[in-house]
Design an enzyme around this catalytic site. Sequence first.
Site, PDB file in Angstrom:
ATOM      1  N   LYS A  54       0.812  -1.267   0.064  1.00  0.00           N
ATOM      2  CA  LYS A  54       0.125  -0.099  -0.017  1.00  0.00           C
ATOM      3  C   LYS A  54       0.757   1.130  -0.129  1.00  0.00           C
ATOM      4  O   LYS A  54       1.637   1.370   0.728  1.00  0.00           O
ATOM      5  CB  LYS A  54      -1.010   0.218   1.116  1.00  0.00           C
ATOM      6  CG  LYS A  54      -2.039  -0.650   1.095  1.00  0.00           C
ATOM      7  CD  LYS A  54      -3.143  -0.695   2.481  1.00  0.00           C
ATOM      8  CE  LYS A  54      -3.811   0.490   2.502  1.00  0.00           C
ATOM      9  NZ  LYS A  54      -4.400   0.787   3.948  1.00  0.00           N
ATOM     10  N   ILE A  55       0.565   2.004  -1.022  1.00  0.00           N
ATOM     11  CA  ILE A  55       1.317   3.182  -1.065  1.00  0.00           C
ATOM     12  C   ILE A  55       0.540   4.620  -1.074  1.00  0.00           C
ATOM     13  O   ILE A  55      -0.528   4.537  -1.863  1.00  0.00           O
ATOM     14  CB  ILE A  55       2.299   3.213  -2.225  1.00  0.00           C
ATOM     15  CG1 ILE A  55       3.091   1.940  -2.516  1.00  0.00           C
ATOM     16  CG2 ILE A  55       3.338   4.419  -2.618  1.00  0.00           C
ATOM     17  CD1 ILE A  55       3.754   1.803  -3.793  1.00  0.00           C
TER      18      ILE A  55
END
Length: 229
Positions: free
Chosen positions: A86-87
């Site tokens: 997750k960014i």
Amino acid sequence: MMYIIDSANLEKIRECVEFYPVAGVTTNPTIISREKTDFISLIKSIREIIGPDRMLHIQTTALEAGQIIKEAVALKEIVGGDFYIKIPVGPEGLKATMALKKMGIKVTETAIFTQQQAMLAAIAGADFVAPYVNRLDNIVSDGVHVVGEIVEMFKQHNISSKVLAASFKTVEQVHKIAMVGGHAVTINTELFHTLTYHPLTQYAIDDFIVDWESCYGKTDILGLIDQSK
Ligand code: G3P
């Protein structure tokens, strides 16, 4: 629509996986920090509970693309299975996403508040984009409307990225995301229980038991089958 657990609490994850059709787990640094425990053993335990085939989304804490990529590679190695980094969306996040896609690492672009953030994330190669529904509602925007437009925009442009709506407080928010075509929702474990409970359902079940017992006493169906042998 996929239902995902937004939690890092092992007991609650175990309970949800046992009782609900869960597609995976999402975490973020806030959710992880609530558990006040060793990070590496925590994420390994989550993988152990959900198995290799359910998605596990773990968020980077790095702010610069090179570091995000290193964290993604290391985390994938540690947890294995169906892993997503997750960014948070932004220039460094998009740069990392483009590189990670070439390396075959799956990405969920998160902390999305606008349709165009989602569009750029998708074109950069994000497998999922995660708009924050309740946080949008809290700033007198309209989380469901934003998600609906992202879903529609992806359809119009033939984009295969999926919309993983996040940040929920109510059953109504979840239901409306289903109605606008959201592909996945990530919700806390309490909301799983709230989604399935209705007092009239419980009332109906209680009634069935009373009526059955008025005829057969405490003997259940298996008991009657045994007696008939
Ligand atoms: O996955 C993102 C989500 O955890 C944010 O939720 O409730 O902190 O707005 P919330």
